[in-house]
Write a protein that holds these residues in place. Sequence first.
Motif, PDB file in Angstrom:
ATOM      1  N   GLY A  81       0.933  -1.557   0.131  1.00 28.44           N
ATOM      2  CA  GLY A  81      -0.411   0.193   0.153  1.00 28.44           C
ATOM      3  C   GLY A  81       0.992   1.066   0.467  1.00 28.44           C
ATOM      4  O   GLY A  81       1.888   1.105   0.835  1.00 28.44           O
ATOM      5  N   THR A  82       0.324   2.071  -0.575  1.00 31.49           N
ATOM      6  CA  THR A  82       0.837   3.647  -1.097  1.00 31.49           C
ATOM      7  C   THR A  82       0.013   4.801  -0.598  1.00 31.49           C
ATOM      8  O   THR A  82      -0.811   4.527  -0.337  1.00 31.49           O
ATOM      9  CB  THR A  82       1.906   3.673  -2.364  1.00 31.49           C
ATOM     10  OG1 THR A  82       0.568   4.266  -2.984  1.00 31.49           O
ATOM     11  CG2 THR A  82       2.350   2.765  -2.422  1.00 31.49           C
ATOM     12  N   GLU A 110       5.816   4.074   0.406  1.00 34.78           N
ATOM     13  CA  GLU A 110       5.159   3.080   1.045  1.00 34.78           C
ATOM     14  C   GLU A 110       5.464   2.834   2.654  1.00 34.78           C
ATOM     15  O   GLU A 110       5.072   1.860   2.818  1.00 34.78           O
ATOM     16  CB  GLU A 110       6.409   1.794   0.303  1.00 34.78           C
ATOM     17  CG  GLU A 110       6.271   1.913  -0.914  1.00 34.78           C
ATOM     18  CD  GLU A 110       6.920   1.304  -1.270  1.00 34.78           C
ATOM     19  OE1 GLU A 110       8.005   0.197  -1.132  1.00 34.78           O
ATOM     20  OE2 GLU A 110       7.319   1.273  -2.183  1.00 34.78           O
ATOM     21  N   LYS A 145      -9.744   1.974   0.311  1.00 37.18           N
ATOM     22  CA  LYS A 145      -8.205   1.768   0.692  1.00 37.18           C
ATOM     23  C   LYS A 145      -8.370   2.901   1.448  1.00 37.18           C
ATOM     24  O   LYS A 145      -7.185   2.545   2.415  1.00 37.18           O
ATOM     25  CB  LYS A 145      -8.106   2.310  -0.592  1.00 37.18           C
ATOM     26  CG  LYS A 145      -7.708   0.370  -1.736  1.00 37.18           C
ATOM     27  CD  LYS A 145      -6.864   1.446  -3.010  1.00 37.18           C
ATOM     28  CE  LYS A 145      -7.729   1.670  -3.748  1.00 37.18           C
ATOM     29  NZ  LYS A 145      -7.595   1.952  -5.085  1.00 37.18           N
ATOM     30  N   VAL A 152      -4.903   3.219   2.801  1.00 39.11           N
ATOM     31  CA  VAL A 152      -3.571   3.662   1.788  1.00 39.11           C
ATOM     32  C   VAL A 152      -4.449   3.865   0.842  1.00 39.11           C
ATOM     33  O   VAL A 152      -5.651   4.344   1.173  1.00 39.11           O
ATOM     34  CB  VAL A 152      -2.891   1.902   1.536  1.00 39.11           C
ATOM     35  CG1 VAL A 152      -2.489   1.817   2.560  1.00 39.11           C
ATOM     36  CG2 VAL A 152      -4.263   1.555   0.579  1.00 39.11           C
ATOM     37  N   THR A 167      -3.605   3.751  -2.789  1.00 35.64           N
ATOM     38  CA  THR A 167      -3.109   3.116  -3.840  1.00 35.64           C
ATOM     39  C   THR A 167      -2.068   1.466  -3.813  1.00 35.64           C
ATOM     40  O   THR A 167      -1.860   1.644  -2.131  1.00 35.64           O
ATOM     41  CB  THR A 167      -1.912   3.591  -5.163  1.00 35.64           C
ATOM     42  OG1 THR A 167      -0.778   4.059  -4.422  1.00 35.64           O
ATOM     43  CG2 THR A 167      -2.594   4.892  -5.842  1.00 35.64           C
ATOM     44  N   TRP A 168      -2.782   0.833  -4.725  1.00 39.89           N
ATOM     45  CA  TRP A 168      -1.362  -0.674  -3.921  1.00 39.89           C
ATOM     46  C   TRP A 168      -0.205  -0.934  -4.963  1.00 39.89           C
ATOM     47  O   TRP A 168      -1.258  -0.399  -6.806  1.00 39.89           O
ATOM     48  CB  TRP A 168      -2.903  -2.479  -4.300  1.00 39.89           C
ATOM     49  CG  TRP A 168      -3.895  -2.253  -2.758  1.00 39.89           C
ATOM     50  CD1 TRP A 168      -4.907  -2.042  -3.279  1.00 39.89           C
ATOM     51  CD2 TRP A 168      -3.251  -2.558  -1.495  1.00 39.89           C
ATOM     52  NE1 TRP A 168      -6.268  -1.810  -2.121  1.00 39.89           N
ATOM     53  CE2 TRP A 168      -4.967  -2.454  -1.094  1.00 39.89           C
ATOM     54  CE3 TRP A 168      -2.352  -2.268  -1.245  1.00 39.89           C
ATOM     55  CZ2 TRP A 168      -4.938  -3.109   0.904  1.00 39.89           C
ATOM     56  CZ3 TRP A 168      -2.345  -3.123   0.565  1.00 39.89           C
ATOM     57  CH2 TRP A 168      -3.625  -2.829   1.118  1.00 39.89           C
TER      58      TRP A 168
END
Length: 201
Positions: A61-62, A67, A190, A195, A197-198
């Motif tokens: 996840g970001t 990260e 998310k 997070v 994005t993945w």
Amino acid sequence: MKKAKSLQKKLADQLPSLDIIVYGRSSDFHKAIKKQEGDAFLAFRIALENGKVPVAVSIQGTLKGKEAEPYYLIGTSAPTVSEGIKMATRDLLGRRAMPKFVNKALGFKKVKVKVANKTEDLLTLLQLNQVDMLLVRKSTIGKVQAKSNQKLETKEVSSLAFGLPAVGILNKEVEKAVVDAFLGMSTEAKKGLGVETWKKL
């Protein structure tokens, strides 16, 4: 346990192709990995990579392109780490492993670390003077301050940043299905996991 069940339902709704189990305790989570009770595991990255049975991360996840998330010290006075100081943090690795991990990450050997499964429990330890400070993620600071009846001071630990939630996969036969399911999560779901994005590794 109510929060675990609530999260389990939310994840099940977002990932209908997967069977979801949420563990309320770190010890139960790591036992499940050891017994291979699941094909894939979602947790903070350190919980996946630093348990007794490490799990390689497949999806990271970001948040805002990063990260990892910085950690902060919180205390009723300016928090400073030294040998013998008492602190509390969320349990990600187990009651024995987490204190060792924190000491190593901070560059100390004798910091006394208490662990808890909930952020609210950390604040209770501080308010009862059972610890001198808390070690928490940056995104948790607001929640702790909002629930406290004391003025709290914070200090970033410049050398410390732990990975955001990630997914590790034990059964490579289901990797594509798991990755596709997580990549298809809604923006709101998310956000609930902390997070934006993945990222497939």
